[in-house]
Design an enzyme around this catalytic site. Structure first.
Site, mmCIF file in Angstrom:
data_model
loop_
_atom_site.group_PDB
_atom_site.id
_atom_site.type_symbol
_atom_site.label_atom_id
_atom_site.label_comp_id
_atom_site.label_asym_id
_atom_site.label_seq_id
_atom_site.Cartn_x
_atom_site.Cartn_y
_atom_site.Cartn_z
ATOM 1 N N ASP A 192 0.847 -1.187 0.000
ATOM 2 C CA ASP A 192 0.000 0.000 0.000
ATOM 3 C C ASP A 192 0.884 1.239 0.000
ATOM 4 O OD1 ASP A 192 -2.802 1.147 0.497
ATOM 5 O OD2 ASP A 192 -3.058 -0.939 1.104
ATOM 6 N N ASP A 196 -3.225 4.496 -2.292
ATOM 7 C CA ASP A 196 -4.333 5.017 -1.495
ATOM 8 C C ASP A 196 -4.727 6.425 -1.968
ATOM 9 O OD1 ASP A 196 -5.961 4.609 0.961
ATOM 10 O OD2 ASP A 196 -4.824 6.316 1.729
ATOM 11 N N GLU A 223 -6.665 3.975 -5.854
ATOM 12 C CA GLU A 223 -7.982 4.090 -5.212
ATOM 13 C C GLU A 223 -8.593 5.422 -5.651
ATOM 14 O OE1 GLU A 223 -9.943 4.014 -0.748
ATOM 15 O OE2 GLU A 223 -8.050 5.060 -1.061
ATOM 16 N N HIS A 240 -11.115 -3.868 2.414
ATOM 17 C CA HIS A 240 -11.019 -3.626 3.861
ATOM 18 C C HIS A 240 -11.923 -2.489 4.331
ATOM 19 C CE1 HIS A 240 -8.507 -0.695 1.933
ATOM 20 N NE2 HIS A 240 -8.401 -0.010 3.047
ATOM 21 N N ASP A 241 -12.585 -1.787 3.411
ATOM 22 C CA ASP A 241 -13.408 -0.630 3.762
ATOM 23 C C ASP A 241 -14.897 -0.893 3.620
ATOM 24 O OD1 ASP A 241 -11.378 1.114 4.496
ATOM 25 O OD2 ASP A 241 -11.114 1.916 2.485
#
Length: 606
Positions: A111, A218, A276, A353-354
Site C-alpha cells: 500500500d 491510497d 484508489e 477492507h473498507d
C-alpha cells in the site's frame, strides 16, 4: 510495463501486460494470521499461509499497510515509511515475504499512503515546529478566520471524512493544518516539489529496491487540492461543516502529479499500479487515469458499485439505502464497457477492507443453504467479468458480516465510531437506530474480523486463550478454510475452479466484451461475454461467446433460452459451469434455476 506471452488452450498467443490476467489477493495483516500469540496478525503469519494462496490460484499478494504507525487508523497513519510496525514483524520479514512470493512465481505489492502522514511523522514534527522551518510548506497551513463576534474559525467550511472539520488548530504556530481524514493525519502538500521528491524516494524507491512489484495507491486522486481554498456550497444547512470533495478530488494538477510519479518511479521499475479513485463517478473522468497512452496508472478501483447501500458520504453514510438488482447491474455494465475499444484497463472487485462482506450485502446469508449458494454465485459473477480480478481475504470462503446481535462495543473502526458518536451527540434516537442498522451491513469493521482458518479456539487465527484484537466470528466452527479445503464442492473449492476457468478462457472472461441482457429484470443477472479473439477465416470471422446467467433471488426462476442469447444453432451451446454440483444440472431440469444458482454456457458451434 512488463509483458509476457500467454499460450491459450485454443492456440491463441496474445502479448499483454502480466497484470491484466493476474488474480490479486488483498491481505489485511492485522486479521490474517498471528504467528506469535499476541492477538495481532503479522507478516510471518502471512508467510506461513503463502502456499494456501498459491494453491487457490493467487498471482499477486497485496499487503495492506504494515508500516510504522500509531495505528489510529489501522496503519493508514504512517509515521515512518521505511520501518515495519513491530507487531507486524521486521524489514527482514518483508524481504522473506518477497522471496517466498517470487519463488512461487507470485508477486507482492504494498500500500502506498502518500496523501497524508501521521502527525507523528518526523516531517510533520518539523513542519509544525515553526513557521520558518524548511518543511513548513510540506503540509498545508492556513491562518484562522474570525466571525463577526471575533470567534476563531477554520480557513474553510469543509467537512472531513471522519466527521468534523478538515482543519486542525495548532497552538504553537497559531495556524490550522489541513487533514481530510483524522486530525492525526495531516495532508502532505503535493504542490511542493521537494516534498514530492521525498515521497518518491522514501515511500516508493526504498521498497522497490527491496524487490516489491508495485503498489496499490491510497486516495490517488486527492493530492491536488484547490489552492484558492474557497468555502464549499451549503448542501447540508443544519451542519457546521459542508461536504467538499470537489475541492480535493481530481484537482487541477492531479494528472501532472501522477504522470510524474509514473515517469520518475513506477515506469523505470516496471512497477504495477492500481489507484484508489473515489468520488469519480463518470467514465470520462476515470479514463484519463488508466489510458496507457497517458502513462499514469495501470488500473484503478472505481467505487460506485461497492458503495451501493451507503447514504451520503459525508452525512449519513451509514444510513442504509436499499438498492435494486437493476441498479447493481447498471453500475456493472457501465464499468464493464467503458474501456471497450480504448487503451484503458479496469478492475473487478466486490470486497475490500473498507466495506461489509459481499455475501451479506449482495448475496443472502439468512440460511446456510442460501449463504453457500449466493457465495458461489458471487464467485461466478466476479470471475467472469472483464478486467483484473481482486479478491479480499476471506471472500474465497464466503466470510460473513459480524452477527447482528453484537453491540457497538465490538466496532473498532475510527470511521464507524465517528459516525455513531456524531448521531449519539445529536440526540436523535431514530437516527441512532438507523445508523446502527446501517453499520451492521456496511461498516468497515466486518471485513476486519480475524480470518477463519479452522474450528480450533480463535479460529486458528491466534492461539487458544489469547484475546484477539477483534472478536472472532461466532460461526467460525462451521465456516472456515480447513473444513472447505476438504470439500471440492465448498465455496473455497468453487473459487479455485472459477479462477482456473477464468484463465483457461481468458479471451472471453478477462479480455472479452460485455453485453448486459434484461437490464430491468429484478431477479436474473445475465450478460453475454464475447471473446477478444477471432476464430476462423474471413474479414469478419467468429468470436466465441459465453452466456452468464445468475438467479439473484431465494426463489426458483425460469432459465432463458440459451441458444437465442448466444446466437447459436440448437444444441450448439454447452454448460461450462454451474454453482450446483454437475450431477444436479441435467437436460431434464436445466429449464429452472434454483435459488441463487449461477451458470455459464459457451457456444461450441464455431
Amino acid at each position: 510495463m512488463g509483458s509476457n506471452f500467454h499460450h491459450h488452450p485454443n492456440g491463441w498467443v496474445g502479448k499483454t501486460p502480466w497484470w491484466k490476467d493476474a488474480v490479486f489477493y488483498q491481505v489485511y495483516p492485522a486479521s490474517f494470521k498471528d504467528s506469535n500469540g499476541d492477538g495481532w496478525g503479522d507478516i510471518p503469519g502471512l508467510i506461513s499461509k503463502i502456499d494456501y494462496l498459491h494453491q487457490l490460484g493467487v498471482d499477486v499478494v497485496w499487503l495492506s499497510p504494515m508500516f510504522e504507525s500509531p495505528q489510529k487508523d489501522m496503519g493508514y497513519d504512517i509515521s515512518d515509511y521505511q520501518a515495519v510496525y513491530a507487531r507486524y514483524g521486521s524489514l527482514e520479514d518483508v524481504d522473506q515475504l518477497v522471496e517466498v512470493c517470487h519463488s512461487r512465481g507470485m508477486k507482492l505489492i504494498l500500500d502506498l499512503v502518500v496523501n497524508h502522514t501521521s502527525d507523528q511523522h518526523p516531517w510533520f514534527k518539523e513542519s509544525r515546529s515553526s513557521k520558518t522551518n524548511p518543511k513548513r510548506d510540506w503540509y498545508l497551513w492556513k491562518p484562522p478566520r474570525y466571525d463577526s463576534a471575533g470567534n476563531r474559525m477554520p480557513p474553510t467550511n469543509w467537512r472531513g471524512y471522519f466527521a468534523g472539520s478538515t482543519w486542525t488548530w495548532d497552538e504553537q504556530t497559531q495556524e490550522y493544518y489541513l487533514n481530510l481524514y483524522g486530525p492525526f493525519q495531516p495532508d502532505l502538500n503535493w504542490e511542493n516539489a521537494e516534498c514530492r521528491a521525498a515521497i518518491y524516494d522514501n515511500a516508493m524507491r526504498f521498497w522497490l529496491d527491496r524487490g516489491i512489484d508495485g503498489f496499490r495507491i491510497d486516495t490517488v486522486n486527492k493530492y491536488s487540492k484547490r489552492t484558492d481554498f474557497p468555502d464549499a456550497p451549503i448542501t447540508c444547512p443544519d451542519a457546521l461543516h459542508q461536504p467538499a470533495p470537489e475541492m480535493w478530488c481530481n484537482g487541477p494538477r492531479i494528472h501532472e502529479f501522477i504522470h510524474e510519479m509514473q515517469t520518475q518511479v513506477l515506469g523505470p521499475y516496471n512497477a504495477v499500479s492500481v489507484g484508489e479513485l473515489s468520488n469519480t463517478p463518470l467514465p470520462s473522468q476515470v479514463f484519463p487515469y488508466v489510458s496507457a497512452a497517458a502513462r499514469e496508472l495501470d488500473m484503478v478501483f472505481e467505487f460506485t458499485m461497492i458503495r451501493l447501500g451507503q447514504g451520503n458520504m459525508f452525512h449519513g453514510k451509514y444510513i442504509y439505502d436499499p438498492f435494486s438488482l437493476s441498479s447493481l447491474k447498471q453500475h456493472v455494465a457501465t464499468w464493464q464497457t467503458f474501456i471497450e475499444g480504448t487503451d484503458g484497463w479496469h478492475t473487478v472487485f466486490c470486497e475490500n477492507h473498507d466495506n461489509g462482506r459481499a455475501v451479506s450485502r449482495f448475496g443472502d446469508d439468512s440460511t446456510p443453504e442460501l449463504w453457500e449458494a449466493s457465495a458461489k454465485t458471487i464467485a461466478l459473477w466476479q470471475a467472469t467479468l472483464t478486467g483484473t480480478l481482486f479478491l479480499y481475504q476471506g471472500q474465497e470462503i464466503g466470510m460473513r458480516n459480524m452477527p447482528a446481535s453484537w453491540g457497538i462495543e465490538e466496532y473498532k473502526d475510527v470511521e464507524s465510531l465517528g459516525f455513531y458518536n456524531e448521531v449519539v451527540e445529536s440526540g436523535d434516537r431514530k437516527r441512532v437506530e438507523a445508523t446502527l442498522h446501517g453499520l451492521r451491513i456496511l461498516a468497515r469493521d466486518h471485513s476486519r474480523l480475524p480470518f477463519q482458518w479452522d474450528d480450533s479456539p480463535n479460529s486458528g487465527f491466534t492461539e487458544e486463550g489469547v484475546d484477539p484484537w477483534m472478536r472472532v466470528h461466532d460461526q467460525y466452527r462451521e465456516l472456515n478454510a480447513s473444513e472447505q479445503l476438504k470439500n471440492p464442492d465448498s465455496v473455497l473449492g468453487f473459487y479455485g475452479k472459477m479462477l482456473k476457468l477464468r484463465k483457461e478462457y481468458r479471451d472471453i472472461f478477462v479480455h472479452g466484451t460485455f453485453k448486459l441482457l434484461a437490464p430491468e429484470d429484478e431477479s436474473l443477472f445475465m450478460y453475454v461475454k464475447e471473446s477478444s479473439v477471432q476464430v476462423g477465416l474471413g474479414s469478419e470471422g467468429d468470436r466465441r461467446k459465453a452466456l452468464v446467467v445468475m438467479n439473484f433471488t431465494n426463489r426458483a426462476q425460469k432459465c432463458p433460452n440459451v441458444g437465442n442469447a448466444l446466437g447459436c444453432r440448437k444444441g450448439g451451446e454447452k454448460l461450462l459451469v454451474s454453482t450446483l454440483r454437475c450431477e444436479q444440472v441435467s437436460p431434464e431440469n436445466d429449464a429452472e434455476l434454483r435459488p441463487w444458482e449461477g451458470r455459464v454456457y459457451l457456444n461450441f458451434d464455431l
